[in-house]
Design a protein around this motif. Structure first.
Motif, PDB file in Angstrom:
ATOM      1  N   ARG A   3       1.045  -1.007   0.113  1.00 23.92           N
ATOM      2  CA  ARG A   3      -0.060   0.169   0.135  1.00 23.92           C
ATOM      3  C   ARG A   3       0.869   1.188   0.051  1.00 23.92           C
ATOM      4  O   ARG A   3       1.795   1.138   0.567  1.00 23.92           O
ATOM      5  CB  ARG A   3      -0.896  -0.040   1.070  1.00 23.92           C
ATOM      6  N   CYS A  40      -3.234   3.729  -2.578  1.00 26.44           N
ATOM      7  CA  CYS A  40      -3.112   2.909  -3.477  1.00 26.44           C
ATOM      8  C   CYS A  40      -2.849   1.395  -2.847  1.00 26.44           C
ATOM      9  O   CYS A  40      -2.127   1.413  -1.759  1.00 26.44           O
ATOM     10  CB  CYS A  40      -1.851   3.124  -4.247  1.00 26.44           C
ATOM     11  N   ARG A  44      -3.465  -0.415  -7.560  1.00 29.82           N
ATOM     12  CA  ARG A  44      -4.648   0.228  -7.817  1.00 29.82           C
ATOM     13  C   ARG A  44      -5.157   1.378  -6.930  1.00 29.82           C
ATOM     14  O   ARG A  44      -4.460   1.290  -5.981  1.00 29.82           O
ATOM     15  CB  ARG A  44      -5.987  -0.642  -7.998  1.00 29.82           C
ATOM     16  N   ILE A  45      -5.994   2.289  -7.257  1.00 31.67           N
ATOM     17  CA  ILE A  45      -6.399   3.335  -6.504  1.00 31.67           C
ATOM     18  C   ILE A  45      -7.259   2.883  -5.620  1.00 31.67           C
ATOM     19  O   ILE A  45      -8.615   2.244  -5.905  1.00 31.67           O
ATOM     20  CB  ILE A  45      -7.064   4.577  -7.011  1.00 31.67           C
ATOM     21  N   GLU A  46      -7.113   2.934  -4.342  1.00 33.34           N
ATOM     22  CA  GLU A  46      -8.391   2.252  -3.218  1.00 33.34           C
ATOM     23  C   GLU A  46      -9.151   3.483  -2.783  1.00 33.34           C
ATOM     24  O   GLU A  46     -10.446   3.207  -2.855  1.00 33.34           O
ATOM     25  CB  GLU A  46      -7.557   1.645  -1.863  1.00 33.34           C
ATOM     26  N   SER A  47      -8.784   4.588  -2.600  1.00 29.32           N
ATOM     27  CA  SER A  47      -9.441   5.538  -2.209  1.00 29.32           C
ATOM     28  C   SER A  47      -8.853   7.088  -2.288  1.00 29.32           C
ATOM     29  O   SER A  47      -7.638   7.060  -2.154  1.00 29.32           O
ATOM     30  CB  SER A  47     -10.179   5.519  -0.815  1.00 29.32           C
ATOM     31  N   ALA A 365      -9.490   7.805  -9.302  1.00 33.85           N
ATOM     32  CA  ALA A 365     -10.792   7.417  -8.640  1.00 33.85           C
ATOM     33  C   ALA A 365     -10.689   5.607  -8.269  1.00 33.85           C
ATOM     34  O   ALA A 365      -9.759   5.056  -9.009  1.00 33.85           O
ATOM     35  CB  ALA A 365     -12.094   7.566  -9.469  1.00 33.85           C
ATOM     36  N   ARG A 366     -11.168   5.446  -7.253  1.00 36.75           N
ATOM     37  CA  ARG A 366     -11.279   4.103  -7.000  1.00 36.75           C
ATOM     38  C   ARG A 366     -11.293   3.010  -7.916  1.00 36.75           C
ATOM     39  O   ARG A 366     -12.266   3.068  -8.796  1.00 36.75           O
ATOM     40  CB  ARG A 366     -12.477   3.659  -5.965  1.00 36.75           C
ATOM     41  N   GLY A 367     -10.437   2.169  -8.094  1.00 37.68           N
ATOM     42  CA  GLY A 367     -10.500   0.956  -9.028  1.00 37.68           C
ATOM     43  C   GLY A 367      -9.541   1.350 -10.310  1.00 37.68           C
ATOM     44  O   GLY A 367      -9.292   0.345 -11.053  1.00 37.68           O
ATOM     45  N   TYR A 368      -9.220   2.671 -10.405  1.00 39.53           N
ATOM     46  CA  TYR A 368      -8.132   3.034 -11.496  1.00 39.53           C
ATOM     47  C   TYR A 368      -6.866   2.602 -11.129  1.00 39.53           C
ATOM     48  O   TYR A 368      -6.384   2.435 -10.101  1.00 39.53           O
ATOM     49  CB  TYR A 368      -8.316   4.209 -11.822  1.00 39.53           C
TER      50      TYR A 368
END
Ligand code: NIG
Ligand code: FE
Length: 402
Positions: A3, A40, A44-47, A365-368
């Protein structure tokens, strides 16, 4: 789980529109979070959110101090010719005092001079060249890049170029119709060869095909023949069109359902209207127009008419020896009359759409994918404002600092 937390950012800015390609008012909508964090996890981006809403995090988390800096999405360069050998500094010097790009091309220089150097280089050197150029691009914030072949124009060199792009992590485009090489006496004779001998293997490596539709290169009939064969082989379609003359590129792009038509410096009102009424993205390359001293594309008219536009460098040794998307954003705002928010969307989410990656790239954004540029400024618009400034401070690719 690995992370990464980027904390205490002055701003986090991301295109807001969710349905790419963005056009009209949605192109100019940017979401700005002040005093922000970006978390991250596993690439991925988590938030993302305000610091005051950052939850307590258990376990190991690497941290980046974002104080005084802004985060924007990793930039996406959807149009480059980053796989080449040699240079064109001699031609640059000649052009500086009056020779034109088209004259040099007609005299066997231009693209064909880079073809000679690229054919002679060998695959290892080409791999080294793309890696070096990727480093230049990344230093300017580009985390995803497309790169075209088109400097081989023979079977082995075209395929070597495409493999070199893949090896460097780029998105490969087969520009098999860039120029007619000297061993063929007509465009059709060259296309006979390219479509029979190169396309089958190129289609297994490349994601898209591209053609230079222009006087002195390929006309609309040649381009149609080439693109229809490439589409039948499963490739997405792109065109270099309306760079010096309007020769039917927009109509053909719309008819064949191309992903994009790129350049557009010579596009008139009818082309603007036709592109605006279509799903084809207009890729604007203002560094190329600047470098060649050509008119800028009618970007404001395109955007106001509702066209989807992207911005790219066109990085190549002849018409745009420029790897900087921040500089392109500056040109977009000063020469194309785009707003900073429109420029940001054009070289992130819309460019990702041209590369069929907008579900993973181009937004924070989340998921990217966790591809992030940290700007050395406390207002994200410095991306375009600081002309040729050293604005990119740090780059995160896939949740890590490369
Ligand atoms: O996008 N116009 C055709 N192709 C490139 C230039 C390539 C070159 O000059 O080497 C372009 O400008
Ligand atoms: Fe190009």
């Amino acid at each position: 789980m690995s992370r990464l937390l980027v904390r205490d950012l002055a701003q986090l800015a991301t295109p807001a529109g969710r349905d790419p390609p963005l056009r009209g008012a949605a192109l100019g909508e940017v979401e700005v979070i002040e005093d922000a964090f970006l978390l991250c996890a596993d690439g991925r981006i988590e938030s993302v959110g305000r610091m005051r809403d950052l939850p307590a995090l258990d376990g190991d988390v690497d941290e980046i101090d974002g104080r005084g800096r802004c985060a924007v999405p990793g930039l996406v360069d959807c149009h480059t010719h980053a796989c080449f050998a040699g240079d064109r500094v001699e031609e640059f010097s000649l052009r500086a005092v009056g020779a034109t790009y088209e004259e040099l091309h007609a005299a066997g220089g231009g693209i064909l001079s880079t073809v000679r150097a690229t054919r002679a280089a060998g695959e290892e050197a080409l791999r080294g060249a793309v890696e070096r150029h990727r480093g230049w691009m990344r230093a300017h914030g580009t985390t995803t890049f497309e790169a075209k072949s088109g400097y081989g124009l023979d079977r082995d060199t075209e395929l070597a170029q495409l493999r070199a792009v893949v090896a460097a992590g780029g998105v490969p485009t087969w520009l098999g119709a860039h120029a007619v090489p000297p061993e063929f006496d007509s465009a059709d004779a060259y296309l006979d060869f390219a479509l029979a001998e190169v396309l089958p293997e190129a289609a297994a490596i490349a994601e898209a095909a591209d053609v230079f539709l222009e006087r002195g290169a390929f006309d609309a009939a040649h381009a149609r023949r080439y693109l229809e064969a490439c589409a039948a082989a499963g490739l997405a379609l792109r065109l270099h069109g309306d760079q010096f003359t309007e020769a039917g590129a927009i109509g053909l792009a719309v008819e064949l359902g191309a992903r994009s038509v790129d350049h557009l410096e010579a596009t008139g009102p009818e082309g603007v209207a036709a592109l605006a009424a279509s799903d084809v993205v207009g890729v604007l390359l203002p560094a190329s127009a600047l470098f060649l001293g050509r008119p800028m594309p009618p970007a404001r008219a395109l955007v106001d008419a509702g066209a989807a536009v992207a911005l790219a460098t066109d990085f190549n040794p002849g018409s745009a020896f420029c790897e900087s998307l921040p500089l392109v954003c500056s040109l977009a705002c000063t020469q194309l009359r785009l707003a900073p928010a429109e420029a940001l969307a054009a070289c992130t989410v819309n460019a990702a759409h041209v590369l069929a990656r907008s579900n993973r790239k181009g937004r924070l954004a989340r998921g990217y994918d966790a591809d992030v540029v940290l700007l050395a400024a406390d207002d994200w618009r410095y991306l375009a404002y600081h002309l040729a400034g050293d604005v990119v401070d740090e780059v995160v690719v896939g949740g890590a600092v490369p």
